[in-house]
Design an enzyme around this catalytic site. Structure first.
Site, PDB file in Angstrom:
ATOM      1  CD1 TRP A   1      -6.544  -9.096  -5.967  1.00 34.05           C
ATOM      2  CD2 TRP A   1      -6.388  -7.173  -7.276  1.00 34.05           C
ATOM      3  NE1 TRP A   1      -7.782  -8.094  -5.059  1.00 34.05           N
ATOM      4  CE2 TRP A   1      -7.371  -7.038  -5.836  1.00 34.05           C
ATOM      5  CE3 TRP A   1      -6.523  -6.596  -8.552  1.00 34.05           C
ATOM      6  CZ2 TRP A   1      -7.699  -5.863  -5.856  1.00 34.05           C
ATOM      7  CZ3 TRP A   1      -6.762  -5.317  -7.628  1.00 34.05           C
ATOM      8  CH2 TRP A   1      -7.611  -4.731  -6.727  1.00 34.05           C
TER       9      TRP A   1
ATOM     10  CD  GLU B   1      -3.118 -10.628  -4.527  1.00 33.99           C
ATOM     11  OE1 GLU B   1      -2.645  -9.704  -4.411  1.00 33.99           O
ATOM     12  OE2 GLU B   1      -2.958 -10.648  -5.995  1.00 33.99           O
TER      13      GLU B   1
ATOM     14  CE  LYS C   1      -7.347  -4.880  -1.416  1.00 39.43           C
ATOM     15  NZ  LYS C   1      -7.584  -4.341  -2.736  1.00 39.43           N
TER      16      LYS C   1
ATOM     17  CG  ASP D   1      -1.013  -8.982  -1.227  1.00 39.15           C
ATOM     18  OD1 ASP D   1      -0.701  -7.425  -0.386  1.00 39.15           O
ATOM     19  OD2 ASP D   1      -0.961  -8.011  -2.160  1.00 39.15           O
TER      20      ASP D   1
ATOM     21  CG  HIS E   1      -4.758  -9.071  -1.003  1.00 45.89           C
ATOM     22  ND1 HIS E   1      -4.622  -9.258  -1.926  1.00 45.89           N
ATOM     23  CD2 HIS E   1      -3.991  -7.124  -0.462  1.00 45.89           C
ATOM     24  CE1 HIS E   1      -4.501  -7.527  -2.306  1.00 45.89           C
ATOM     25  NE2 HIS E   1      -4.259  -6.807  -1.814  1.00 45.89           N
TER      26      HIS E   1
ATOM     27  CG  HIS F   1       1.932 -10.141  -4.553  1.00 50.80           C
ATOM     28  ND1 HIS F   1       1.044  -9.554  -5.050  1.00 50.80           N
ATOM     29  CD2 HIS F   1       2.669 -10.611  -5.492  1.00 50.80           C
ATOM     30  CE1 HIS F   1       1.013  -9.852  -6.547  1.00 50.80           C
ATOM     31  NE2 HIS F   1       2.445 -10.370  -7.027  1.00 50.80           N
TER      32      HIS F   1
ATOM     33  CG  ASP G   1      -3.826  -3.759   0.261  1.00 49.85           C
ATOM     34  OD1 ASP G   1      -2.800  -4.089   0.740  1.00 49.85           O
ATOM     35  OD2 ASP G   1      -5.062  -4.012  -0.725  1.00 49.85           O
TER      36      ASP G   1
ATOM     37  CG  ASP H   1       0.042  -2.115  -1.016  1.00 50.37           C
ATOM     38  OD1 ASP H   1      -0.015  -2.787  -1.406  1.00 50.37           O
ATOM     39  OD2 ASP H   1      -1.842  -1.807  -1.455  1.00 50.37           O
TER      40      ASP H   1
ATOM     41  CG  ASP I   1       1.592  -5.301  -4.841  1.00 51.29           C
ATOM     42  OD1 ASP I   1       1.734  -4.490  -5.239  1.00 51.29           O
ATOM     43  OD2 ASP I   1       0.610  -6.017  -4.609  1.00 51.29           O
TER      44      ASP I   1
END
Length: 417
Positions: free
Chosen positions: A183, A224, A226, A257, A260, A284, A292, A294, A324
């Site tokens: 990424w 990956e 985004k 993800d 993302h 993820h 995002d 997380d 993640d």
């Protein structure tokens, strides 16, 4: 057998042909790749400490974070002891242990991860890997593998090549393929006048990185995407369309993800399409409270839907599940424990669904009964089944694991000053 809560709960599921014992057996074979960077706020062990960049930030200052490899592995040991099943650990390149020697990222070697491999061998687990393509002077302007300067591109290409070599070392030593995921944060804050050229450079960089082939028994390559990031709000070079196309054309894994994408998009809805055209998919799993962000994974609707999609497609051996998130506002070992237990819990929840019966109802057009059963199963006695699974896996049942965390914090983490 005594009429325990588990036995009684089991009978409810069995009425619809759900075999709880088979669900337990299948669940025990599904590893979650637990991300090491929750344990130290993505600080890493580089001699020169650098500020985070690439649209990444960790908030909070809860005491007791790991300061070195020994402490981080001890924290992971504690978390894994509280989570049912045998899992994996996911490393970033900044967790190399160089014994005080300044080693730049394009020069990292397998020997810098020997302690991680020795630890993983002791535990009987696999390791996954990620090049760290952010938080570095050569990434200060937000461009790396798509940078117009060929020297900067070459630096990051060599870093990713070194990372794949380390992943192959993991695969050889541990007897299980290491997923190495690329990424990069590349993008522009404002609307670009040329979207194509940076993507062309990124493609060429990836082609060079993957020019050396590794057997899939050692390395699984993933890319990956985004949607946007802080500092790249208008344009990200490695978009979903870019990486999805690149992965399919070059036989790589497309990694999704959950933070993302656009706030109204869900990766659960993408899984069936990717599984139709790809042998393997990587994830993820995070919780994007505000896109995002997380957050620690909770037992919410999207987590359950991700698990449902994997199980309904009988794809538990085709989807590499990684986590993640990074929360420094709570005990970091507790964050791992909560997030990973919830992911395992969601998979069990999905395994207890009468999938075949519900599929038949859908094919028959019997949407009334299908919806009714989906709703009723939400309040089936799942908790008793989960408790039994934890007990059989010899990990704490219900919230009793919090006592272990409190004791660990008092005896170990609180002494880190």
């Amino acid at each position: 057998m005594a009429n325990t809560p588990f036995v009684e709960a089991k009978t409810h599921y069995e009425r619809f042909g759900v075999n709880v014992e088979e669900a337990f057996q299948k669940l025990s074979t599904i590893p979650i790749s637990v991300h090491c960077w929750q344990g130290d706020d993505i600080t890493g062990f580089e001699v020169t400490k650098r500020e985070l960049s690439g649209g990444i930030d960790v908030t909070g200052n809860y005491p007791g974070k790991a300061r070195n490899g020994e402490e981080l592995r001890a924290d992971l040991d504690k978390a894994l002891s509280l989570i049912p099943g045998t899992h994996r650990v996911n490393l970033h390149a900044i967790y190399a242990e160089t014994d005080g020697e300044e080693v730049d990222r394009d020069a990292i070697e397998p020997k810098h991860f020997k302690r991680w491999v020795d630890w993983a061998k002791e535990k009987g687990i696999g390791l996954d890997f990620n090049p760290t393509v952010f938080a570095h002077p050569k990434a200060e302007d937000g461009l790396t593998l798509s940078h117009p300067d060929p020297e900067i591109r070459t630096f990051w290409i060599n870093h990713c090549k070194a990372s794949r070599k380390i992943a192959a070392y993991f695969g050889e030593e541990l007897g299980t393929p290491s997923l190495v995921n690329i990424w990069v944060p590349d993008g522009y804050k404002d609307t670009p006048s040329d979207r194509l050229t940076p993507r062309k450079r990124l493609k060429e960089s990836l082609d060079e990185i993957f020019s050396e082939e590794y057997d899939e028994s050692l390395v699984l390559d993933a890319v990956e995407s985004k949607l946007f990031g802080i500092g790249s709000e208008a344009y990200v070079v490695g978009s979903h369309e870019f990486y999805l196309s690149y992965a399919q054309q070059n036989n790589k894994l497309c990694l999704l993800d959950s933070g993302h994408f656009h706030p109204t998009e869900t990766i659960s809805n993408k899984l069936s399409s990717l599984l139709l055209f790809n042998e393997k998919v990587a994830l993820h799993v995070s919780r994007p409270v505000r896109w995002d962000s997380d957050h620690v994974v909770t037992f919410d609707d999207e987590l359950k839907e991700i698990a449902h999609e994997i199980i309904r497609a009988d794809a538990h051996e085709r989807v590499n599940i990684g986590l993640d998130f990074f929360d420094a506002s709570i005990n970091r070992v507790a964050a791992w424990t909560i997030g990973t237990r919830n992911t395992v819990k969601a998979l069990l929840y999905a395994l207890l669904e009468p999938t075949n019966h519900l599929k038949e109802l859908q094919e028959q057009g019997n949407f009334t009964e299908r919806l009714a059963l989906l709703e009723e199963f939400k309040t089936y006695p799942f908790g008793a089944i989960w408790d039994e699974y934890c007990q059989r896996q010899q990990v704490p049942v219900k919230e009793s694991w919090l006592n272990d965390i409190k004791e660990y914090e008092e005896n170990i983490q609180s002494k880190r000053v």
